[in-house]
Scaffold this motif. Structure first.
Motif, short mmCIF file in Angstrom:
data_model
loop_
_atom_site.label_atom_id
_atom_site.label_comp_id
_atom_site.label_asym_id
_atom_site.label_seq_id
_atom_site.Cartn_x
_atom_site.Cartn_y
_atom_site.Cartn_z
N GLY A 54 0.84 -1.19 0.00
CA GLY A 54 0.00 0.00 0.00
C GLY A 54 0.87 1.23 0.00
N LEU A 55 0.25 2.36 0.23
CA LEU A 55 0.97 3.62 0.34
C LEU A 55 0.90 4.10 1.78
CD1 LEU A 55 -0.27 5.37 -2.91
CD2 LEU A 55 1.98 4.41 -2.48
N PRO A 56 1.86 4.91 2.21
CA PRO A 56 1.79 5.44 3.57
C PRO A 56 0.61 6.40 3.72
CG PRO A 56 3.59 6.47 2.37
CD PRO A 56 3.05 5.39 1.48
N LEU A 57 0.16 6.59 4.94
CA LEU A 57 -0.92 7.53 5.23
C LEU A 57 -0.51 8.91 4.73
CD1 LEU A 57 -3.71 7.53 6.64
CD2 LEU A 57 -2.51 8.21 8.73
N HIS A 58 -1.39 9.55 3.93
CA HIS A 58 -1.06 10.83 3.31
C HIS A 58 -2.34 11.60 3.02
CE1 HIS A 58 -1.97 8.12 -0.05
NE2 HIS A 58 -2.35 9.20 -0.71
N SER A 59 -2.19 12.84 2.63
CA SER A 59 -3.32 13.66 2.20
C SER A 59 -2.92 14.41 0.93
CB SER A 59 -3.73 14.65 3.29
OG SER A 59 -2.67 15.53 3.59
N HIS A 60 -3.92 14.96 0.25
CA HIS A 60 -3.69 15.75 -0.96
C HIS A 60 -4.30 17.13 -0.80
CE1 HIS A 60 -2.38 12.18 -3.12
NE2 HIS A 60 -3.45 11.55 -2.68
N ASN A 61 -3.88 18.05 -1.63
CA ASN A 61 -4.42 19.40 -1.63
C ASN A 61 -5.73 19.51 -2.41
OD1 ASN A 61 -2.90 18.88 -4.00
ND2 ASN A 61 -2.79 21.07 -4.43
N VAL A 62 -6.15 18.41 -3.02
CA VAL A 62 -7.40 18.36 -3.81
C VAL A 62 -8.17 17.10 -3.43
CG1 VAL A 62 -6.45 19.65 -5.77
CG2 VAL A 62 -6.26 17.16 -5.72
N GLU A 63 -9.46 17.07 -3.75
CA GLU A 63 -10.26 15.88 -3.48
C GLU A 63 -9.84 14.74 -4.41
OE1 GLU A 63 -14.09 16.94 -6.28
OE2 GLU A 63 -14.08 17.61 -4.21
N GLU A 64 -10.14 13.51 -3.98
CA GLU A 64 -9.79 12.32 -4.76
C GLU A 64 -10.96 11.34 -4.74
OE1 GLU A 64 -6.34 8.86 -4.90
OE2 GLU A 64 -6.60 10.00 -3.07
N THR A 65 -11.24 10.75 -5.90
CA THR A 65 -12.20 9.66 -6.00
C THR A 65 -11.44 8.41 -6.41
OG1 THR A 65 -13.96 11.16 -6.65
CG2 THR A 65 -14.27 8.85 -7.19
N VAL A 66 -11.73 7.29 -5.77
CA VAL A 66 -11.04 6.03 -6.06
C VAL A 66 -12.07 4.95 -6.37
CG1 VAL A 66 -9.56 4.22 -5.10
CG2 VAL A 66 -9.09 6.61 -4.58
N LEU A 67 -11.89 4.28 -7.51
CA LEU A 67 -12.71 3.15 -7.93
C LEU A 67 -11.85 1.90 -7.90
CD1 LEU A 67 -15.20 1.79 -9.32
CD2 LEU A 67 -14.17 2.48 -11.50
N ILE A 68 -12.32 0.85 -7.25
CA ILE A 68 -11.58 -0.42 -7.21
C ILE A 68 -11.87 -1.16 -8.52
CG2 ILE A 68 -11.14 -2.54 -5.93
CD1 ILE A 68 -10.57 0.20 -4.43
N LEU A 69 -10.83 -1.42 -9.29
CA LEU A 69 -10.98 -2.14 -10.55
C LEU A 69 -10.85 -3.64 -10.37
CD1 LEU A 69 -8.83 0.13 -12.90
CD2 LEU A 69 -11.33 0.03 -12.75
N GLU A 70 -9.99 -4.04 -9.42
CA GLU A 70 -9.69 -5.47 -9.25
C GLU A 70 -9.18 -5.68 -7.84
OE1 GLU A 70 -6.62 -8.74 -11.27
OE2 GLU A 70 -6.67 -6.69 -12.01
N GLY A 71 -9.57 -6.78 -7.22
CA GLY A 71 -9.03 -7.16 -5.93
C GLY A 71 -9.81 -6.60 -4.75
#
Length: 144
Positions: A54-71
């Motif tokens: 995975g990735l370490p805990l983080h934030s962004h300066n903009v909103e993010e949408t995530v769609l699970i494609l597989e798994g």
């Protein structure tokens, strides 16, 4: 209600962009189509996670949408943890610490869209902020 397919010039097509190896089994492929211009103000792509990464805990300066494609993805958004399977999506507001990691037994792929083009990532543990997909934006984790 009828939903028409997008016009061909609006389809998302990966450009000749090299995959971005984050290390430890996490690889990101940014998508850039001719529709993705300064007016549209969006950054999009796909990330693949090997089992237990995975990735370490983080934030962004903009909103993010995530769609699970597989798994199977385990998401941490703020203090909440929950599982997502292929076809499910979630949204992360700007500035909220989050991460997605692969707790399944096969490859996990996500499709992400940021609500902006000048995206930064701030690592929660260190407070470091850098440009998304820059040389500093590495750091895949095993067994987060």
């Amino acid at each position: 209600m009828t939903i028409l397919p997008p016009q061909p010039n609006l389809l998302i097509t990966p450009a000749a962009v090299e995959p971005f190896d984050r290390g430890n089994g996490v690889v990101t492929i940014p998508y850039v189509g001719k529709w993705n211009c300064a007016i549209n103000r969006v950054t999009t792509g796909q990330t693949q996670f090997e089992v237990g990464t995975g990735l370490p805990l983080h934030s962004h300066n903009v909103e993010e949408t995530v769609l699970i494609l597989e798994g199977l993805a385990t998401a941490q958004i703020g203090d909440d943890h929950f599982d997502l399977v292929a076809g499910q999506a979630t949204w992360v507001p700007a500035g909220v610490p989050h991460r997605f990691f692969n707790r399944g037994d096969g490859i996990m792929r996500i499709y992400w869209v940021y609500g902006g083009r000048d995206v930064t990532r701030t690592i929660t543990a260190t407070g470091e902020t850098f440009e998304h997909l820059s040389e500093h934006d590495k750091g895949g984790q095993s067994n987060p």
